[in-house]
Design a protein around this motif. Structure first.
Motif, short mmCIF file in Angstrom:
data_model
loop_
_atom_site.label_atom_id
_atom_site.label_comp_id
_atom_site.label_asym_id
_atom_site.label_seq_id
_atom_site.Cartn_x
_atom_site.Cartn_y
_atom_site.Cartn_z
N ARG A 101 0.83 -1.20 0.00
CA ARG A 101 0.00 0.00 0.00
C ARG A 101 0.87 1.26 0.00
N VAL A 102 0.46 2.23 -0.82
CA VAL A 102 1.14 3.53 -0.87
C VAL A 102 0.47 4.44 0.15
N GLU A 103 1.27 4.95 1.09
CA GLU A 103 0.73 5.86 2.11
C GLU A 103 0.68 7.29 1.62
N ARG A 104 1.71 7.69 0.86
CA ARG A 104 1.78 9.07 0.36
C ARG A 104 2.48 9.06 -0.99
N THR A 105 2.01 9.90 -1.90
CA THR A 105 2.60 9.94 -3.22
C THR A 105 2.71 11.36 -3.73
N ARG A 106 3.65 11.56 -4.63
CA ARG A 106 3.80 12.84 -5.32
C ARG A 106 3.55 12.64 -6.81
N ARG A 107 2.83 11.58 -7.13
CA ARG A 107 2.47 11.37 -8.53
C ARG A 107 1.44 12.41 -8.93
#
Length: 195
Positions: free
Chosen positions: A33-39
């Motif tokens: 799971r991704v908690e935070r992204t800058r995509r």
């Protein structure tokens, strides 16, 4: 076999090697799971430019010779240097993936239970995967016998690197705070002792 054909074959082998190294990590990453992204749009554009320079343009050139006016006959020494750069790039690429393990991500993501990796090849470099990609782009410039398609990797990846490195380092500092600031003081970005 001509130097041009040898260079094209080696470029294809480099792309295959890249995919073989990356594929298992990409599969595993999809399960975490991704908690935070800058995509976002900017990241998508950066990735598209890089992929065009390191994949699409040289792939079309190797397959068809296009753009024909930019083709040239390389020297064997050039192909030899390209082969050395290719091997170095793939070795670096493998070492970065091995060191990152579960923390690997194709983009600017912080995953569940993300840890700061400072071991292995990351002991001296903060971004050795970028070092691997710069080396791959150099190998492409030497191996692909076309001025436009060969140099497209340096331009494409260069665009990704220079527009992504700042946001990536800010994200790491926001996530890991003082630990990342200390790590940044002790390491170079992509070339030990230089940059």
């Amino acid at each position: 076999m001509t130097p041009a054909l040898a260079g094209s074959i080696l470029w294809v082998l480099m792309v295959v090697g890249w995919y073989v190294i990356r594929y298992p990590f990409e599969r595993r990453a999809k399960r975490r799971r991704v908690e935070r992204t800058r995509r976002g749009t900017a990241e998508t554009v950066r990735m598209a430019i890089s992929f065009t320079g390191l994949g699409i343009l040289p792939g079309v050139s190797v397959a068809t010779g296009w753009p024909e006016f930019a083709g040239f006959d390389p020297y064997w020494w050039q192909i030899g240097l390209g082969a050395i750069a290719m091997v170095l790039a793939l070795v670096l690429f493998r070492k970065t993936h091995k060191a990152l393990g579960r923390m690997w991500s194709v983009s600017l993501d912080i995953r569940e239970k993300h840890e700061l990796v400072t071991s292995g090849i990351y002991r001296r470099l903060r971004h050795p995967m970028y070092t691997a990609f710069w080396t791959m782009a150099l190998a492409q410039a030497l191996l692909v016998p076309n001025w436009i398609a060969g140099l497209a990797g340096l331009v494409g990846f260069g665009t990704l690197f220079f527009f992504r490195i700042g946001p990536e380092e800010r994200m790491m500092e926001e996530t890991f705070g003082e630990a990342y600031r200390d790590y940044r003081q002790k390491t170079a970005r992509i070339i030990p002792g230089v940059f």
